[in-house]
Design an enzyme around this catalytic site. Sequence first.
Site, mmCIF file in Angstrom:
data_model
loop_
_atom_site.group_PDB
_atom_site.id
_atom_site.type_symbol
_atom_site.label_atom_id
_atom_site.label_comp_id
_atom_site.label_asym_id
_atom_site.label_seq_id
_atom_site.Cartn_x
_atom_site.Cartn_y
_atom_site.Cartn_z
ATOM 1 C CG HIS A 52 -1.098 4.316 -6.773
ATOM 2 N ND1 HIS A 52 -1.126 3.454 -7.371
ATOM 3 C CD2 HIS A 52 -1.265 3.917 -5.422
ATOM 4 C CE1 HIS A 52 -0.666 2.238 -6.779
ATOM 5 N NE2 HIS A 52 -0.860 2.436 -5.542
ATOM 6 C CG HIS A 84 -5.294 0.893 -3.433
ATOM 7 N ND1 HIS A 84 -5.230 2.277 -3.111
ATOM 8 C CD2 HIS A 84 -3.915 0.086 -3.509
ATOM 9 C CE1 HIS A 84 -3.687 2.386 -3.037
ATOM 10 N NE2 HIS A 84 -3.301 1.135 -3.159
ATOM 11 C CB CYS A 100 4.873 -3.994 -1.286
ATOM 12 S SG CYS A 100 6.421 -3.655 -0.475
ATOM 13 C CG HIS A 109 -1.486 -2.502 -5.785
ATOM 14 N ND1 HIS A 109 -0.244 -2.076 -6.262
ATOM 15 C CD2 HIS A 109 -1.995 -1.463 -4.755
ATOM 16 C CE1 HIS A 109 -0.028 -0.844 -5.646
ATOM 17 N NE2 HIS A 109 -0.816 -0.753 -4.479
ATOM 18 C CD GLU A 128 7.498 -7.178 -6.103
ATOM 19 O OE1 GLU A 128 8.221 -6.622 -5.193
ATOM 20 O OE2 GLU A 128 6.334 -6.736 -5.987
ATOM 21 C CD GLU A 152 0.682 2.693 -2.873
ATOM 22 O OE1 GLU A 152 -0.490 2.122 -2.880
ATOM 23 O OE2 GLU A 152 1.409 2.222 -3.586
ATOM 24 C CD GLU A 178 -0.726 -0.217 -0.737
ATOM 25 O OE1 GLU A 178 -0.356 -0.257 -1.813
ATOM 26 O OE2 GLU A 178 0.236 -0.545 0.293
#
Length: 178
Positions: A22, A28, A62, A64, A82, A108, A110
Amino acid sequence: MTIMIPAWVDGTLTPVEKLEAHVKGLRHKAVSVFVVRGDAVLMQQRAMCKYHTPGLWANTCCTHPEWDETPIACATRRLREEIGVTGLDLEYRRHLEYRAEVGGGLIEHEVVDVFVAEAPMDLKVSPNPDEVMATAWMSLDQLRKKIDQTPEKFTPWLRIYLQDHGDKILGERAVTGI
């Protein structure tokens, strides 16, 4: 604990520490989940201890993926970690890419696999307070109005998802509001 995520470095997918990805704005991999019930989406307000976009509203979850983790395994794991939700059938909906500044000099960038799950009316939600400070079911009309009125209360990726990819992610719901 150092979290290594899949990021592209000089064109090669490489394990990179999450914060470093980040800070450098590296492209990513990511996963996003939308849990829906009728015309409503389960939203989360990010915990204030999050290192970027604390207190902002986002889609259901959301994250990774870890280095060797599949997108579906990641989505399932983070929905549980979460939001405290298990047992939903996640449907792969879309592969998309975005780049957005998220504050504090962080970016970000992504490449996201997006999943959608239909929730039963009696879905029990048990948010992790280290991740989520509040949840709410919002109709798409209500959500769009709130974003129009106070965009600063919503994460950049949620605004991008709904503006640029809403019909592909949420299908007829995004087009008709049903």
